[in-house]
Design an enzyme around this catalytic site. Structure first.
Site, PDB file in Angstrom:
ATOM      1  N   HIS A 150      30.653  -0.862  15.180  1.00 14.27           N
ATOM      2  CA  HIS A 150      30.055  -0.472  13.903  1.00 14.27           C
ATOM      3  C   HIS A 150      30.547   0.922  13.499  1.00 14.27           C
ATOM      4  O   HIS A 150      30.656   1.818  14.332  1.00 14.27           O
ATOM      5  CB  HIS A 150      28.530  -0.429  14.012  1.00 14.27           C
ATOM      6  CG  HIS A 150      27.879  -1.769  13.960  1.00 14.27           C
ATOM      7  ND1 HIS A 150      27.950  -2.667  14.994  1.00 14.27           N
ATOM      8  CD2 HIS A 150      27.130  -2.360  12.983  1.00 14.27           C
ATOM      9  CE1 HIS A 150      27.260  -3.759  14.662  1.00 14.27           C
ATOM     10  NE2 HIS A 150      26.766  -3.602  13.455  1.00 14.27           N
ATOM     11  N   ASN A 167      33.153   2.368  22.654  1.00 11.02           N
ATOM     12  CA  ASN A 167      32.060   1.919  21.798  1.00 11.02           C
ATOM     13  C   ASN A 167      30.710   2.032  22.497  1.00 11.02           C
ATOM     14  O   ASN A 167      29.722   2.462  21.891  1.00 11.02           O
ATOM     15  CB  ASN A 167      32.321   0.465  21.378  1.00 11.02           C
ATOM     16  CG  ASN A 167      31.233  -0.100  20.490  1.00 11.02           C
ATOM     17  OD1 ASN A 167      30.692   0.588  19.642  1.00 11.02           O
ATOM     18  ND2 ASN A 167      30.901  -1.356  20.702  1.00 11.02           N
TER      19      ASN A 167
END
Length: 344
Positions: free
Chosen positions: A192, A223
């Site tokens: 994201h 991430n």
């Protein structure tokens, strides 16, 4: 009179090769029925268990909070919003761009300009406006090069559930966004840019954060490690400061490696975040620049002058700030910036 033995031979009897053929046809039928899943026999057995009321069998796997369910087809969802979620939109909450009392902070006059928080863009750019964030989509790289949104303290608390959502193509990208399957077995997470955790007050905005326009290929340990740590720090600061402006994205350039079955999705080498705090007369800015790789360094070590991020991205952040103020904020060095942001 025929012997019983000869009579029996004329009856129907399955031979070995017939059984093999039936078994092969059975397996082919399973693959076709279960959409080519790699474990059709397990899926078939789970269906049998459900029919008899035993429930699905499960295999023990480590849960990955960054892997949301994938849609069964690479098409944008057109399901209507539930009525119960129609009022959780930011438009029904106090809006900081219109009401300074929503945060308790006193706004500068320049904050009241339309699209104040957006980087500079041209009329022909693909600017995508969702309820929770705005982004510029770069078709050549199949991802956004910036995502911008205000982050308020009340927005990061709530009961919105990311596990209810699926990665989906963005229906507002006219040229077509990347697909969830472009990342499948690529070795990269669907990372994201605007994190789902920044929209926990709204299931609608949490859902929109899973649009593929808001996703970029990130190394798994990046991430789930230092990038996640930075996201959590930004939320902590948003609570402390009663709201921040956030701009985040990948560093996109020609020659990057790509992944993808149907689209060539560029794999960035670096990612950035730029934060702005305003509470008249106080104002401060900070920039982070991180490589797309695991790291155990302190987040302080990734602080850079914002004008350095502008040089390598070609993006002009907060162009509606007064010029002299913009130059001063964006040129501040690491020591001065970290002292202002990390000191309390």
């Amino acid at each position: 009179m025929r012997s019983p033995q000869k009579y029996m031979r004329r009856g129907f009897r399955l031979r070995g090769n017939t059984l093999v053929l039936l078994f092969v046809f059975f397996l082919i039928g399973l693959f076709l029925h279960y959409g080519g899943r790699t474990q059709p026999v397990v899926a078939f057995w789970n269906d049998i268990r459900r029919i008899v009321g035993l429930g699905p069998s499960t295999t023990r796997q480590e849960r990955n909070p960054y892997k949301a369910p994938e849609p069964t087809e690479d098409v944008a969802s057109d399901r209507p919003e539930p009525e119960s979620e129609a009022s959780d939109d930011r438009r029904d909450a106090p809006e900081p761009a219109e009401k300074g009392t929503a945060t308790g902070n006193v706004r500068f006059d320049f904050e009241k300009q339309v699209d104040f928080l957006l980087p500079a863009f041209r009329p022909d750019d693909a600017i995508i406006r969702h309820d929770g964030y705005v982004l510029r989509y770069r078709e050549a790289y199949e991802q956004a090069d910036w995502v911008a949104y205000p982050l308020l303290a009340y927005e990061i608390t709530g009961d919105a559930d990311r596990d209810r959502e699926q990665f989906q193509p963005d229906p507002l990208v006219e040229t077509g966004s990347a697909l969830p399957s472009d990342y499948t077995r690529s070795g990269y997470d669907r990372g994201h840019l605007a994190p789902a955790g920044d929209f926990k007050f709204s299931q609608r905005m949490t859902r929109e954060s899973f649009y593929m326009s808001n996703i970029s290929p990130q190394a798994p340990q990046f991430n789930r490690g230092i990038w996640r740590e930075l996201e959590e720090l930004v939320r902590k600061w948003a609570v402390r400061d009663n709201g921040l402006y956030v701009i985040t994205g990948p560093v996109l350039k020609s020659g990057l490696p790509t992944i993808g079955r149907q689209n060539e999705v560029s794999v960035p080498e670096q990612y950035y975040k730029v934060l702005l705090y305003c509470n008249k007369p106080d104002i401060r800015m900070i920039g982070f620049l991180l490589r797309n790789e695991p790291s155990d360094q302190s987040l302080r070590s990734f602080v850079v002058p914002v004008d350095q991020i502008e040089r390598i991205t070609g993006i002009d952040f907060f162009p509606k700030l007064p010029d002299d103020l913009e130059r001063r904020l964006e040129s501040q060095g690491r020591d001065e910036t970290t002292a202002a942001w990390f000191s309390y």
